[in-house]
Design a protein around this motif. Sequence first.
Motif, PDB file in Angstrom:
ATOM      1  N   THR A  65      -8.670 -19.658  -9.033  1.00 39.94           N
ATOM      2  CA  THR A  65      -7.923 -18.605  -9.712  1.00 39.94           C
ATOM      3  C   THR A  65      -8.882 -17.457  -9.975  1.00 39.94           C
ATOM      4  OG1 THR A  65      -8.357 -19.580 -11.880  1.00 39.94           O
ATOM      5  CG2 THR A  65      -6.263 -20.142 -10.851  1.00 39.94           C
ATOM      6  N   LEU A  66      -8.427 -16.259  -9.733  1.00 39.20           N
ATOM      7  CA  LEU A  66      -9.223 -15.084 -10.036  1.00 39.20           C
ATOM      8  C   LEU A  66      -8.328 -13.875 -10.159  1.00 39.20           C
ATOM      9  CD1 LEU A  66      -9.816 -13.208  -7.180  1.00 39.20           C
ATOM     10  CD2 LEU A  66     -10.989 -15.303  -6.644  1.00 39.20           C
ATOM     11  N   LYS A  67      -8.909 -12.852 -10.699  1.00 38.55           N
ATOM     12  CA  LYS A  67      -8.218 -11.580 -10.832  1.00 38.55           C
ATOM     13  C   LYS A  67      -9.033 -10.586 -10.035  1.00 38.55           C
ATOM     14  CE  LYS A  67      -6.372  -8.744 -14.573  1.00 38.55           C
ATOM     15  NZ  LYS A  67      -6.296  -8.626 -16.032  1.00 38.55           N
ATOM     16  N   GLY A  68      -8.377  -9.746  -9.302  1.00 41.29           N
ATOM     17  CA  GLY A  68      -9.094  -8.779  -8.488  1.00 41.29           C
ATOM     18  C   GLY A  68      -8.311  -7.492  -8.346  1.00 41.29           C
ATOM     19  N   LYS A  69      -8.863  -6.639  -7.521  1.00 39.08           N
ATOM     20  CA  LYS A  69      -8.237  -5.347  -7.264  1.00 39.08           C
ATOM     21  C   LYS A  69      -8.275  -5.118  -5.758  1.00 39.08           C
ATOM     22  CE  LYS A  69      -8.920  -0.453  -8.345  1.00 39.08           C
ATOM     23  NZ  LYS A  69      -9.730   0.480  -9.137  1.00 39.08           N
ATOM     24  N   THR A  70      -7.188  -4.622  -5.221  1.00 39.84           N
ATOM     25  CA  THR A  70      -7.130  -4.280  -3.810  1.00 39.84           C
ATOM     26  C   THR A  70      -6.723  -2.826  -3.694  1.00 39.84           C
ATOM     27  OG1 THR A  70      -6.519  -6.535  -3.192  1.00 39.84           O
ATOM     28  CG2 THR A  70      -6.087  -4.813  -1.568  1.00 39.84           C
ATOM     29  N   ILE A  71      -7.456  -2.090  -2.863  1.00 40.93           N
ATOM     30  CA  ILE A  71      -7.107  -0.699  -2.583  1.00 40.93           C
ATOM     31  C   ILE A  71      -6.621  -0.626  -1.146  1.00 40.93           C
ATOM     32  CG2 ILE A  71      -7.915   1.683  -2.439  1.00 40.93           C
ATOM     33  CD1 ILE A  71      -9.992   0.949  -4.606  1.00 40.93           C
ATOM     34  N   PHE A  72      -5.370  -0.222  -0.997  1.00 38.50           N
ATOM     35  CA  PHE A  72      -4.749  -0.048   0.312  1.00 38.50           C
ATOM     36  C   PHE A  72      -4.786   1.430   0.657  1.00 38.50           C
ATOM     37  CE2 PHE A  72      -2.768  -3.854  -1.434  1.00 38.50           C
ATOM     38  CZ  PHE A  72      -2.708  -4.713  -0.350  1.00 38.50           C
ATOM     39  N   GLY A  73      -5.484   1.778   1.750  1.00 37.69           N
ATOM     40  CA  GLY A  73      -5.499   3.155   2.236  1.00 37.69           C
ATOM     41  C   GLY A  73      -4.375   3.335   3.249  1.00 37.69           C
ATOM     42  N   PHE A  74      -3.735   4.488   3.232  1.00 39.19           N
ATOM     43  CA  PHE A  74      -2.602   4.736   4.124  1.00 39.19           C
ATOM     44  C   PHE A  74      -2.845   5.918   5.051  1.00 39.19           C
ATOM     45  CE2 PHE A  74      -0.579   2.093   1.028  1.00 39.19           C
ATOM     46  CZ  PHE A  74       0.447   1.460   1.717  1.00 39.19           C
ATOM     47  N   GLN A  75      -2.335   5.784   6.250  1.00 41.92           N
ATOM     48  CA  GLN A  75      -2.235   6.884   7.206  1.00 41.92           C
ATOM     49  C   GLN A  75      -0.774   6.888   7.625  1.00 41.92           C
ATOM     50  OE1 GLN A  75      -5.394   7.375  10.102  1.00 41.92           O
ATOM     51  NE2 GLN A  75      -3.868   7.896  11.651  1.00 41.92           N
ATOM     52  N   GLN A  76      -0.046   7.902   7.214  1.00 46.52           N
ATOM     53  CA  GLN A  76       1.417   7.940   7.326  1.00 46.52           C
ATOM     54  C   GLN A  76       2.005   6.673   6.699  1.00 46.52           C
ATOM     55  OE1 GLN A  76       0.155   8.822  10.838  1.00 46.52           O
ATOM     56  NE2 GLN A  76       0.107  10.966  10.281  1.00 46.52           N
ATOM     57  N   ASP A  77       2.740   5.888   7.459  1.00 46.37           N
ATOM     58  CA  ASP A  77       3.391   4.703   6.901  1.00 46.37           C
ATOM     59  C   ASP A  77       2.690   3.409   7.289  1.00 46.37           C
ATOM     60  OD1 ASP A  77       4.031   4.845   9.566  1.00 46.37           O
ATOM     61  OD2 ASP A  77       6.120   4.262   9.311  1.00 46.37           O
ATOM     62  N   LYS A  78       1.422   3.487   7.672  1.00 48.51           N
ATOM     63  CA  LYS A  78       0.645   2.301   8.054  1.00 48.51           C
ATOM     64  C   LYS A  78      -0.567   2.149   7.131  1.00 48.51           C
ATOM     65  CE  LYS A  78       2.780   0.831  11.819  1.00 48.51           C
ATOM     66  NZ  LYS A  78       3.296  -0.520  11.955  1.00 48.51           N
ATOM     67  N   ILE A  79      -0.946   0.896   6.898  1.00 48.79           N
ATOM     68  CA  ILE A  79      -2.146   0.611   6.123  1.00 48.79           C
ATOM     69  C   ILE A  79      -3.349   0.770   7.057  1.00 48.79           C
ATOM     70  CG2 ILE A  79      -3.417  -1.154   4.839  1.00 48.79           C
ATOM     71  CD1 ILE A  79      -0.615  -2.373   4.143  1.00 48.79           C
ATOM     72  N   ILE A  80      -4.240   1.708   6.731  1.00 49.61           N
ATOM     73  CA  ILE A  80      -5.421   2.000   7.558  1.00 49.61           C
ATOM     74  C   ILE A  80      -6.669   1.313   7.006  1.00 49.61           C
ATOM     75  CG2 ILE A  80      -5.940   4.185   6.383  1.00 49.61           C
ATOM     76  CD1 ILE A  80      -6.400   3.618  10.152  1.00 49.61           C
ATOM     77  N   SER A  81      -6.636   0.958   5.700  1.00 49.75           N
ATOM     78  CA  SER A  81      -7.792   0.263   5.128  1.00 49.75           C
ATOM     79  C   SER A  81      -7.342  -0.628   3.972  1.00 49.75           C
ATOM     80  CB  SER A  81      -8.849   1.255   4.638  1.00 49.75           C
ATOM     81  OG  SER A  81      -8.349   2.042   3.574  1.00 49.75           O
ATOM     82  N   ILE A  82      -8.071  -1.740   3.841  1.00 47.64           N
ATOM     83  CA  ILE A  82      -7.846  -2.679   2.739  1.00 47.64           C
ATOM     84  C   ILE A  82      -9.221  -3.039   2.195  1.00 47.64           C
ATOM     85  CG2 ILE A  82      -6.972  -4.942   2.038  1.00 47.64           C
ATOM     86  CD1 ILE A  82      -5.124  -4.851   4.505  1.00 47.64           C
ATOM     87  N   GLU A  83      -9.398  -2.807   0.897  1.00 46.11           N
ATOM     88  CA  GLU A  83     -10.633  -3.196   0.227  1.00 46.11           C
ATOM     89  C   GLU A  83     -10.280  -4.142  -0.906  1.00 46.11           C
ATOM     90  OE1 GLU A  83     -12.765   0.276  -1.073  1.00 46.11           O
ATOM     91  OE2 GLU A  83     -13.076   0.983   0.965  1.00 46.11           O
ATOM     92  N   ASP A  84     -10.729  -5.390  -0.764  1.00 47.74           N
ATOM     93  CA  ASP A  84     -10.499  -6.422  -1.785  1.00 47.74           C
ATOM     94  C   ASP A  84     -11.735  -6.529  -2.661  1.00 47.74           C
ATOM     95  OD1 ASP A  84      -7.938  -7.219  -1.062  1.00 47.74           O
ATOM     96  OD2 ASP A  84      -8.630  -8.829   0.235  1.00 47.74           O
ATOM     97  N   TYR A  85     -11.548  -6.394  -3.973  1.00 43.56           N
ATOM     98  CA  TYR A  85     -12.640  -6.513  -4.938  1.00 43.56           C
ATOM     99  C   TYR A  85     -12.397  -7.713  -5.839  1.00 43.56           C
ATOM    100  CZ  TYR A  85     -13.809  -1.700  -3.684  1.00 43.56           C
ATOM    101  OH  TYR A  85     -14.150  -0.566  -3.005  1.00 43.56           O
ATOM    102  N   SER A  86     -13.417  -8.547  -5.982  1.00 42.94           N
ATOM    103  CA  SER A  86     -13.307  -9.681  -6.914  1.00 42.94           C
ATOM    104  C   SER A  86     -14.645  -9.906  -7.587  1.00 42.94           C
ATOM    105  CB  SER A  86     -12.861 -10.934  -6.187  1.00 42.94           C
ATOM    106  OG  SER A  86     -13.803 -11.321  -5.210  1.00 42.94           O
TER     107      SER A  86
END
Length: 124
Positions: free
Chosen positions: A103-124
């Motif tokens: 179990t953990l709590k984290g943060k994810t930042i989803f970067g977008f280019q138009q309607d597609k996810i161009i980047s995903i950064e998972d922080y824990s």
Amino acid sequence: MTRKEIIEDYIRAYNSFDVQGMLQYLHEEVEFKNISNGEVNLSLQGIEAFRKQAEQASKLFKEREQVVLHYQEQENAAAVTIAYRAVLATDISKELKAGDTLTLKGKTIFGFQQDKIISIEDYS
């Protein structure tokens, strides 16, 4: 479809081990980073590398669930605070054995280019 709906569908696919469902929202050149304790421990470039990693990772867990606790829209991105729970299907270290619950709590930042996810950064 809004960014929030895309992220919710992506997470729903993740939770149900639906790799193809996850991929449908990703840009061909998606960049993925997993950052733990301030250090990048996994970095991938491109949808094919992401697919391979997602398929391998899905075999590690008997069950897994991400729950969105907070969602914040940004200019070309969205930040999501996530509660994560997973049950291991296999031993992954001396400390983490099959059947153990993570179990953990984290943060994810989803970067977008138009309607597609161009980047995903998972922080824990």
